[in-house]
Design an enzyme around this catalytic site. Sequence first.
Site, PDB file in Angstrom:
ATOM      1  N   LYS A  22      20.608 -37.386   7.020  1.00  0.00           N
ATOM      2  CA  LYS A  22      21.451 -36.179   7.134  1.00  0.00           C
ATOM      3  C   LYS A  22      22.405 -36.298   8.316  1.00  0.00           C
ATOM      4  O   LYS A  22      23.607 -36.083   8.180  1.00  0.00           O
ATOM      5  CB  LYS A  22      20.550 -34.946   7.322  1.00  0.00           C
ATOM      6  CG  LYS A  22      21.309 -33.713   7.812  1.00  0.00           C
ATOM      7  CD  LYS A  22      20.404 -32.506   7.962  1.00  0.00           C
ATOM      8  CE  LYS A  22      19.739 -32.336   9.302  1.00  0.00           C
ATOM      9  NZ  LYS A  22      20.590 -31.838  10.396  1.00  0.00           N
ATOM     10  N   ASN A  23      21.847 -36.653   9.490  1.00  0.00           N
ATOM     11  CA  ASN A  23      22.682 -36.617  10.694  1.00  0.00           C
ATOM     12  C   ASN A  23      23.655 -37.793  10.797  1.00  0.00           C
ATOM     13  O   ASN A  23      24.529 -37.807  11.659  1.00  0.00           O
ATOM     14  CB  ASN A  23      21.800 -36.520  11.948  1.00  0.00           C
ATOM     15  CG  ASN A  23      21.178 -35.137  12.064  1.00  0.00           C
ATOM     16  OD1 ASN A  23      21.583 -34.209  11.358  1.00  0.00           O
ATOM     17  ND2 ASN A  23      20.198 -34.992  12.937  1.00  0.00           N
ATOM     18  N   CYS A 117      21.444 -20.744  19.016  1.00  0.00           N
ATOM     19  CA  CYS A 117      20.659 -20.873  17.789  1.00  0.00           C
ATOM     20  C   CYS A 117      19.181 -20.916  18.151  1.00  0.00           C
ATOM     21  O   CYS A 117      18.821 -20.811  19.318  1.00  0.00           O
ATOM     22  CB  CYS A 117      21.072 -22.094  16.991  1.00  0.00           C
ATOM     23  SG  CYS A 117      20.421 -23.622  17.599  1.00  0.00           S
ATOM     24  N   ARG A 122      22.995 -24.486  23.027  1.00  0.00           N
ATOM     25  CA  ARG A 122      23.819 -25.494  22.352  1.00  0.00           C
ATOM     26  C   ARG A 122      25.321 -25.244  22.452  1.00  0.00           C
ATOM     27  O   ARG A 122      26.010 -25.065  21.444  1.00  0.00           O
ATOM     28  CB  ARG A 122      23.390 -25.636  20.886  1.00  0.00           C
ATOM     29  CG  ARG A 122      21.948 -26.032  20.742  1.00  0.00           C
ATOM     30  CD  ARG A 122      21.557 -26.210  19.313  1.00  0.00           C
ATOM     31  NE  ARG A 122      21.996 -27.482  18.747  1.00  0.00           N
ATOM     32  CZ  ARG A 122      21.784 -27.833  17.482  1.00  0.00           C
ATOM     33  NH1 ARG A 122      21.170 -27.014  16.668  1.00  0.00           N
ATOM     34  NH2 ARG A 122      22.208 -28.978  17.044  1.00  0.00           N
ATOM     35  N   ASP A 305      13.873 -34.288  17.461  1.00  0.00           N
ATOM     36  CA  ASP A 305      13.740 -33.860  16.064  1.00  0.00           C
ATOM     37  C   ASP A 305      12.377 -34.211  15.472  1.00  0.00           C
ATOM     38  O   ASP A 305      12.090 -33.860  14.326  1.00  0.00           O
ATOM     39  CB  ASP A 305      14.852 -34.483  15.194  1.00  0.00           C
ATOM     40  CG  ASP A 305      16.207 -33.884  15.512  1.00  0.00           C
ATOM     41  OD1 ASP A 305      16.262 -32.812  16.141  1.00  0.00           O
ATOM     42  OD2 ASP A 305      17.225 -34.494  15.126  1.00  0.00           O
ATOM     43  N   ARG A 397      17.596 -27.714   4.311  1.00  0.00           N
ATOM     44  CA  ARG A 397      18.765 -28.218   5.047  1.00  0.00           C
ATOM     45  C   ARG A 397      18.617 -29.710   5.327  1.00  0.00           C
ATOM     46  O   ARG A 397      19.608 -30.413   5.472  1.00  0.00           O
ATOM     47  CB  ARG A 397      18.899 -27.480   6.385  1.00  0.00           C
ATOM     48  CG  ARG A 397      19.237 -26.017   6.237  1.00  0.00           C
ATOM     49  CD  ARG A 397      19.540 -25.420   7.563  1.00  0.00           C
ATOM     50  NE  ARG A 397      20.503 -26.265   8.271  1.00  0.00           N
ATOM     51  CZ  ARG A 397      20.712 -26.252   9.563  1.00  0.00           C
ATOM     52  NH1 ARG A 397      20.020 -25.444  10.331  1.00  0.00           N
ATOM     53  NH2 ARG A 397      21.595 -27.033  10.115  1.00  0.00           N
TER      54      ARG A 397
HETATM   55  N1  EPU Z   1      25.060 -29.819  25.105  1.00  0.00           N
HETATM   56  C1  EPU Z   1      25.847 -29.167  26.030  1.00  0.00           C
HETATM   57  N2  EPU Z   1      27.200 -29.182  25.859  1.00  0.00           N
HETATM   58  C2  EPU Z   1      27.799 -29.790  24.807  1.00  0.00           C
HETATM   59  C3  EPU Z   1      27.000 -30.439  23.855  1.00  0.00           C
HETATM   60  C4  EPU Z   1      25.625 -30.456  24.026  1.00  0.00           C
HETATM   61  O1  EPU Z   1      25.339 -28.600  26.992  1.00  0.00           O
HETATM   62  O2  EPU Z   1      29.041 -29.745  24.719  1.00  0.00           O
HETATM   63  C5  EPU Z   1      23.591 -29.852  25.275  1.00  0.00           C
HETATM   64  C6  EPU Z   1      22.827 -29.150  24.163  1.00  0.00           C
HETATM   65  O3  EPU Z   1      22.742 -27.757  24.385  1.00  0.00           O
HETATM   66  C7  EPU Z   1      21.501 -29.865  24.196  1.00  0.00           C
HETATM   67  C8  EPU Z   1      21.871 -31.298  24.585  1.00  0.00           C
HETATM   68  O4  EPU Z   1      23.170 -31.211  25.165  1.00  0.00           O
HETATM   69  O5  EPU Z   1      20.683 -29.306  25.180  1.00  0.00           O
HETATM   70  C9  EPU Z   1      21.933 -32.286  23.454  1.00  0.00           C
HETATM   71  O6  EPU Z   1      22.668 -31.740  22.358  1.00  0.00           O
HETATM   72  P1  EPU Z   1      23.508 -32.619  21.358  1.00  0.00           P
HETATM   73  O7  EPU Z   1      24.936 -32.229  21.474  1.00  0.00           O
HETATM   74  O8  EPU Z   1      23.163 -34.042  21.491  1.00  0.00           O
HETATM   75  O9  EPU Z   1      22.966 -32.082  19.954  1.00  0.00           O
HETATM   76  P2  EPU Z   1      23.839 -31.925  18.659  1.00  0.00           P
HETATM   77  O10 EPU Z   1      24.834 -32.996  18.607  1.00  0.00           O
HETATM   78  O11 EPU Z   1      24.265 -30.514  18.503  1.00  0.00           O
HETATM   79  C10 EPU Z   1      22.390 -33.519  17.168  1.00  0.00           C
HETATM   80  C11 EPU Z   1      21.622 -33.407  15.889  1.00  0.00           C
HETATM   81  C12 EPU Z   1      20.399 -32.551  16.120  1.00  0.00           C
HETATM   82  C13 EPU Z   1      19.550 -33.227  17.197  1.00  0.00           C
HETATM   83  C14 EPU Z   1      20.381 -33.437  18.475  1.00  0.00           C
HETATM   84  C15 EPU Z   1      19.644 -34.203  19.547  1.00  0.00           C
HETATM   85  C16 EPU Z   1      23.367 -33.610  14.212  1.00  0.00           C
HETATM   86  C17 EPU Z   1      24.176 -32.977  13.159  1.00  0.00           C
HETATM   87  N3  EPU Z   1      22.484 -32.824  14.864  1.00  0.00           N
HETATM   88  O12 EPU Z   1      22.736 -32.198  17.527  1.00  0.00           O
HETATM   89  O13 EPU Z   1      19.671 -32.509  14.908  1.00  0.00           O
HETATM   90  O14 EPU Z   1      18.445 -32.431  17.504  1.00  0.00           O
HETATM   91  O15 EPU Z   1      21.590 -34.144  18.155  1.00  0.00           O
HETATM   92  O16 EPU Z   1      19.238 -35.424  19.081  1.00  0.00           O
HETATM   93  O17 EPU Z   1      23.471 -34.807  14.455  1.00  0.00           O
HETATM   94  C18 EPU Z   1      18.165 -31.611  13.339  1.00  0.00           C
HETATM   95  O18 EPU Z   1      18.501 -32.507  12.548  1.00  0.00           O
HETATM   96  O19 EPU Z   1      17.166 -30.866  13.147  1.00  0.00           O
HETATM   97  C19 EPU Z   1      18.937 -31.403  14.562  1.00  0.00           C
HETATM   98  C20 EPU Z   1      18.875 -30.270  15.263  1.00  0.00           C
END
Ligand code: EPU
Length: 421
Positions: A22-23, A117, A122, A305, A397
């Site tokens: 998915k990701n 969320c 996030r 995850d 999802r």
């Molecule tokens: N963060 C910030 N600022 C930003 C971006 C992130 O503070 O601009 C923080 C977040 O709040 C969090 C940390 O950085 O505390 C890491 O977040 P990240 O941005 O890496 O997460 P994401 O890209 O929103 C993806 C996956 C998630 C997975 C995370 C961590 C996708 C579509 N989603 O989310 O997947 O948990 O990376 O590995 O790739 C899931 O599949 O269940 C899922 C939540």
Amino acid sequence: MEKIVIRGGNRLEGAVEISGSKNAALPLMCASILSSEEITLHRVPGLKDILTTKQLLLQLGVQLDDLSSGTLKIKAREITDHTAPYEMVKTMRASVLVLGPLMAREGRAVVSLPGGCAIGARPIDQHLKGLEAMGADIRLEGGYVHARARRIRGTDFTFDLKTVTGTENLMMAAALAQGTTVLRHCAVEPEIDALANLINGMGGSVDMSVPGTIVIEGKDRLHGVAHDIMPDRIEAGTHLIAGAITRGDVRVCRCEPAHLLPLLEKLSQTGLNVQVGDDEVRVISNGRGKSCDVTTDPYPGFATDLQAQYMALMVLADGRCQITENVFENRFMHVQELVRMGANIKVSARTAQVDGVENLSGAHVQATDLRASACLILAGLAASGETEVHRAYHLDRGYERIEEKLRKLGADIRREKDVII
Ligand code: EPU
């Protein structure tokens, strides 16, 4: 509304085939915006988040041709709309992944701010900071990000923290930028490699030879390509834990064992017999496992995850362990539901102390997010009696045909209409 009903206690045995990730699929689908030519993706999983992304791309004017057996042809000949609306971003935060490619191709994008969320605040400040460094003018108005640039230009940008979709968004923006972009302190998840491979296959230039640093030479245009989506490492990990928690013998096939190393190491430490092949992993249980501490971290650390699913396993293990969540600040929503099934867990800040119990008993539980629902299903597989996991839509999802796959391994699991909401 639907619920998943499980009668626990069956030992799972046999082989299960893993779906496309998915990701990985979500950013790859959004990267199709970078070219007016056709992108063909194979092994696209049949998931709700994939449907949401298809709807979003259709709304932007992208053409989609959904063939059978997981092949999706995407052609962004023309972009006719530049907005990712609130209704879509609210149901799937990964909708923000259209921001980078829209800015690269069109120099404008309007994307709803995701808001908080169930697993944490996030924010997307890093995505926006990076785009500003690439010359975008960014305004926040009415809950939306309004971004504009004549042409995105190369820059040298260092992330304040590791972000997966933040790294992906900036990679896609940089792919059509004027000049070279250097991104530092990047996330290094395998899904990011997959995106780099796709962009390179489209004629782009993404160099990831220095870990954590990505150098992208901007191109004037990118062309079409065909790409096989990598296996879903979280789905693979979830099925391995299903084998472990039911004290079974499960072979997880068509996966990439190298992506699962932190989990495999922990599973071995708990006492499981873990056998690793080229594209499969088998876990064989010899009874109750031992407790073993875990701390989640960005890749190559233990995946956040898989934290909830691993906790389900530890709830029934022998001894006490600490599970520390370092990636998201609020990812323990499953704890109270596990406690309702008889688990002994105490949470203090980012750490859960789990004292293993001998048995869980089936109960009505509420899924709060995707991975929490997987955790509750795992607990239900091992519990005595019947467990009803409400709000099954979270599960849909991210897990393709999960009941069917678990049933094939011997689980007593079914989906029913739900009256509780
Ligand atoms: N963060 C910030 N600022 C930003 C971006 C992130 O503070 O601009 C923080 C977040 O709040 C969090 C940390 O950085 O505390 C890491 O977040 P990240 O941005 O890496 O997460 P994401 O890209 O929103 C993806 C996956 C998630 C997975 C995370 C961590 C996708 C579509 N989603 O989310 O997947 O948990 O990376 O590995 O790739 C899931 O599949 O269940 C899922 C939540």
